[in-house]
Every structure is written in structure tokens, then in C-alpha cells.
Design a protein around this motif. Structure first.
Motif, PDB file in Angstrom:
ATOM      1  N   THR A  58    -116.997  63.450  38.143  1.00 15.10           N
ATOM      2  CA  THR A  58    -116.411  63.299  36.813  1.00 15.10           C
ATOM      3  C   THR A  58    -114.915  63.561  36.861  1.00 15.10           C
ATOM      4  OG1 THR A  58    -116.804  65.641  36.293  1.00 15.10           O
ATOM      5  CG2 THR A  58    -118.522  64.047  35.654  1.00 15.10           C
ATOM      6  N   HIS A  59    -114.506  64.408  37.795  1.00 18.07           N
ATOM      7  CA  HIS A  59    -113.089  64.661  38.067  1.00 18.07           C
ATOM      8  C   HIS A  59    -113.014  65.441  39.369  1.00 18.07           C
ATOM      9  CE1 HIS A  59    -114.344  68.367  36.188  1.00 18.07           C
ATOM     10  NE2 HIS A  59    -113.174  68.950  36.401  1.00 18.07           N
ATOM     11  N   CYS A  60    -111.806  65.671  39.836  1.00 15.63           N
ATOM     12  CA  CYS A  60    -111.675  66.191  41.205  1.00 15.63           C
ATOM     13  C   CYS A  60    -111.107  67.604  41.277  1.00 15.63           C
ATOM     14  CB  CYS A  60    -110.879  65.208  42.054  1.00 15.63           C
ATOM     15  SG  CYS A  60    -111.777  63.662  42.295  1.00 15.63           S
ATOM     16  N   HIS A  61    -111.379  68.425  40.280  1.00 19.00           N
ATOM     17  CA  HIS A  61    -111.092  69.854  40.454  1.00 19.00           C
ATOM     18  C   HIS A  61    -111.990  70.391  41.556  1.00 19.00           C
ATOM     19  CE1 HIS A  61    -109.155  70.343  36.246  1.00 19.00           C
ATOM     20  NE2 HIS A  61    -108.229  70.234  37.187  1.00 19.00           N
ATOM     21  N   VAL A  62    -111.423  71.348  42.280  1.00 20.40           N
ATOM     22  CA  VAL A  62    -112.078  71.750  43.521  1.00 20.40           C
ATOM     23  C   VAL A  62    -113.488  72.301  43.302  1.00 20.40           C
ATOM     24  CG1 VAL A  62    -111.058  74.072  43.521  1.00 20.40           C
ATOM     25  CG2 VAL A  62    -111.727  73.000  45.668  1.00 20.40           C
ATOM     26  N   ASP A  63    -113.716  72.960  42.174  1.00 19.31           N
ATOM     27  CA  ASP A  63    -115.053  73.536  41.964  1.00 19.31           C
ATOM     28  C   ASP A  63    -116.134  72.455  41.889  1.00 19.31           C
ATOM     29  OD1 ASP A  63    -113.737  72.902  39.531  1.00 19.31           O
ATOM     30  OD2 ASP A  63    -115.020  74.236  38.368  1.00 19.31           O
ATOM     31  N   HIS A  64    -115.744  71.238  41.499  1.00 19.00           N
ATOM     32  CA  HIS A  64    -116.700  70.134  41.379  1.00 19.00           C
ATOM     33  C   HIS A  64    -116.849  69.341  42.680  1.00 19.00           C
ATOM     34  CE1 HIS A  64    -117.188  70.211  36.869  1.00 19.00           C
ATOM     35  NE2 HIS A  64    -116.188  71.052  37.076  1.00 19.00           N
ATOM     36  N   LEU A  65    -116.022  69.684  43.661  1.00 19.80           N
ATOM     37  CA  LEU A  65    -115.941  68.882  44.893  1.00 19.80           C
ATOM     38  C   LEU A  65    -116.566  69.560  46.097  1.00 19.80           C
ATOM     39  CD1 LEU A  65    -112.236  67.654  45.083  1.00 19.80           C
ATOM     40  CD2 LEU A  65    -114.253  66.204  44.977  1.00 19.80           C
ATOM     41  N   GLY A 133    -106.920  64.355  30.070  1.00 18.18           N
ATOM     42  CA  GLY A 133    -106.515  65.489  29.234  1.00 18.18           C
ATOM     43  C   GLY A 133    -106.919  66.818  29.851  1.00 18.18           C
ATOM     44  N   HIS A 134    -108.095  66.849  30.491  1.00 17.31           N
ATOM     45  CA  HIS A 134    -108.465  68.016  31.311  1.00 17.31           C
ATOM     46  C   HIS A 134    -107.869  67.819  32.707  1.00 17.31           C
ATOM     47  CE1 HIS A 134    -110.701  71.230  33.163  1.00 17.31           C
ATOM     48  NE2 HIS A 134    -111.289  70.389  33.989  1.00 17.31           N
ATOM     49  N   SER A 135    -108.020  66.607  33.225  1.00 15.98           N
ATOM     50  CA  SER A 135    -107.276  66.163  34.407  1.00 15.98           C
ATOM     51  C   SER A 135    -106.897  64.714  34.116  1.00 15.98           C
ATOM     52  CB  SER A 135    -108.125  66.255  35.679  1.00 15.98           C
ATOM     53  OG  SER A 135    -109.144  65.266  35.660  1.00 15.98           O
ATOM     54  N   GLY A 152    -118.558  65.838  32.358  1.00 13.96           N
ATOM     55  CA  GLY A 152    -117.705  66.697  33.183  1.00 13.96           C
ATOM     56  C   GLY A 152    -117.119  67.826  32.355  1.00 13.96           C
ATOM     57  N   ASP A 153    -115.833  68.096  32.554  1.00 13.83           N
ATOM     58  CA  ASP A 153    -115.183  69.189  31.820  1.00 13.83           C
ATOM     59  C   ASP A 153    -114.398  68.687  30.613  1.00 13.83           C
ATOM     60  OD1 ASP A 153    -116.267  70.728  33.782  1.00 13.83           O
ATOM     61  OD2 ASP A 153    -114.365  71.424  34.631  1.00 13.83           O
ATOM     62  N   VAL A 154    -114.722  67.485  30.134  1.00 20.07           N
ATOM     63  CA  VAL A 154    -114.062  66.963  28.930  1.00 20.07           C
ATOM     64  C   VAL A 154    -114.480  67.778  27.711  1.00 20.07           C
ATOM     65  CG1 VAL A 154    -114.002  64.966  27.361  1.00 20.07           C
ATOM     66  CG2 VAL A 154    -113.732  64.626  29.831  1.00 20.07           C
TER      67      VAL A 154
HETATM   68 ZN   LIG Z   1    -112.305  70.859  35.849  1.00 23.24          ZN
END
Ligand SMILES: [Zn+2]
Length: 212
Positions: A58-65, A133-135, A152-154
Motif C-alpha cells: 500500500t506504501h513503502c514505509h519500512v514497517d510495511h516492507l 498524503g501519508h506518503s 494501508g495507512d491512509v
Molecule cells: Zn506508513
């Protein structure tokens, strides 16, 4: 479509395994970091006789990767995300180090997802919305047939994603949620990157960011 959720790593990220009657599967936000978390995914795929077709973020922040490299390598599965989050990929190990964690550099994106794309596996189809907006490259994945959206984190139950990280923008995030998520059918179930699921109706009516 069957949706199996796991909660992984110290950031308590929701990882979703989606599969259907064809036994093809995709994983949204493979966040399995530790060995026992990776084994939980392996066991689920094996026990259900699933073929992993793709890893999607959903996005590439490290916690999701954190589990992407491991699973992409083990199952020779392609990795798809929005190109606009590329700026987060290269520094994933640095992001992790800030939190005292080690993470493998994720593989290059094999497929870029953008607004209006249809992501298909088995007999299932997910429609892609870009909601920055979040990323910069945050996406939501919507299954019309199943009445579910992976956001995701939206947006979260009773909250929205933080907008104070690089690429974040509060106004753009609010606007994206209003124009893209809140126009989905009210009964649509929202599966977020952290915390419990909710519905479009519940967030529209009670989320404090939209109800003052
Ligand atoms: Zn995030």
C-alpha cells in the motif's frame, strides 16, 4: 475472495493474504520480520495450497516492507507498488536503523501501480486508487465484488495516517479520503495498515477528522 490477516513486527502492521477459488494468492504489505512471522506465512500458504503470485504494498514505509525481500526471494514473486514511493525504498535500512531494527533492502519494484489500474490474480480484481498524503505513493486497493478496500495507512478506525513524515501532506490526504474512499459504497469494509477493520459508513459518520 478469502482474506487472512496477520499482525507483524514491533509496529503491529496488518499483513493481508488474499486468495480465491483458483488458489492464487497475493500478499498486501508483507511485514513479517522475524523468523516465526515468516514461518506463519509459509505455513498458511502451504496449508491452503496457495500459489503466491505477487507482493503488493500500500506504501513503502519500512514497517510495511519488512518481509518483502524474504518472500519475493523464497517464492520468486514480483513486487508491485506505486512508483511515487520509490523515494522511501532506498533508505528503508536507514529508516529501520532509526528504530534499532535491521531490514533487508526490498527488491526493486517489478510493477508500478497507479490510479485506475486493475490488479488481477485468479478470478479476483482490485482497483487501484492513489491517495497520497501519508506518503507520496500511498494506494488503496478496492474489490468491488467483495465490497472491501485495503487502505494501508491512509485511514484507520477513528483516525487517519500521520502526515509529518517526508512526503506527507494533511490537506491532500483529507481531500483524497473524501473524494476516493468516501465515494465508495457505505457498507464497504476498510482494512487498514494498523488496527481493526472498519467501514466507509462508520468513518464517514464518526471519524473525528471529518466530524467536528
Ligand atoms: Zn506508513
Amino acid at each position: 475472495m478469502t482474506i487472512k490477516s496477520f499482525i507483524f513486527n514491533p509496529f503491529q502492521v496488518n499483513t493481508y493474504v488474499l486468495h480465491d477459488e483458483t488458489n492464487e494468492a497475493i500478499i498486501i504489505d508483507a511485514a513479517c520480520q522475524e523468523g516465526h512471522e515468516q514461518e506463519a506465512i509459509n505455513a498458511y500458504l502451504k496449508d491452503n495450497n496457495l500459489t503466491l503470485k505477487m507482493l503488493v504494498n500500500t506504501h513503502c514505509h519500512v514497517d510495511h516492507l519488512m518481509g518483502v525481500k524474504y518472500l519475493a526471494t523464497k517464492y520468486d514473486a514480483p513486487f508491485a507498488a506505486c512508483k511515487d514511493d520509490y523515494y522511501l525504498m532506498a533508505n528503508a535500512p536507514d529508516q529501520a536503523m532509526m528504530f534499532g531494527l535491521e531490514v533487508d533492502l526490498p527488491p526493486d519494484m517489478n510493477q508500478y501501480l497507479k490510479e485506475g489500474d486493475a490488479l488481477k490474480f485468479g478470478n479476483s480484481e482490485l482497483q487501484i486508487f492513489q491517495i497520497p498524503g501519508h506518503s507520496l505513493g500511498s494506494i488503496a486497493l478496492y474489490s468491488k465484488a467483495d465490497g472491501v478496500v485495503f487502505a494501508g495507512d491512509v485511514i484507520f478506525k477513528g483516525s487517519i495516517g500521520r502526515t509529518d513524515l517526508p512526503g506527507g501532506d494533511f490537506e491532500i490526504l483529507i481531500q483524497g479520503i473524501k473524494t476516493k474512499l468516501f465515494t465508495l459504497p457505505a457498507e464497504t469494509v476498510v482494512f487498514s495498515g494498523h488496527g481493526p477493520s472498519t467501514t466507509i459508513q462508520a468513518e464517514h459518520d464518526t471519524n473525528p477528522f471529518f466530524n467536528q
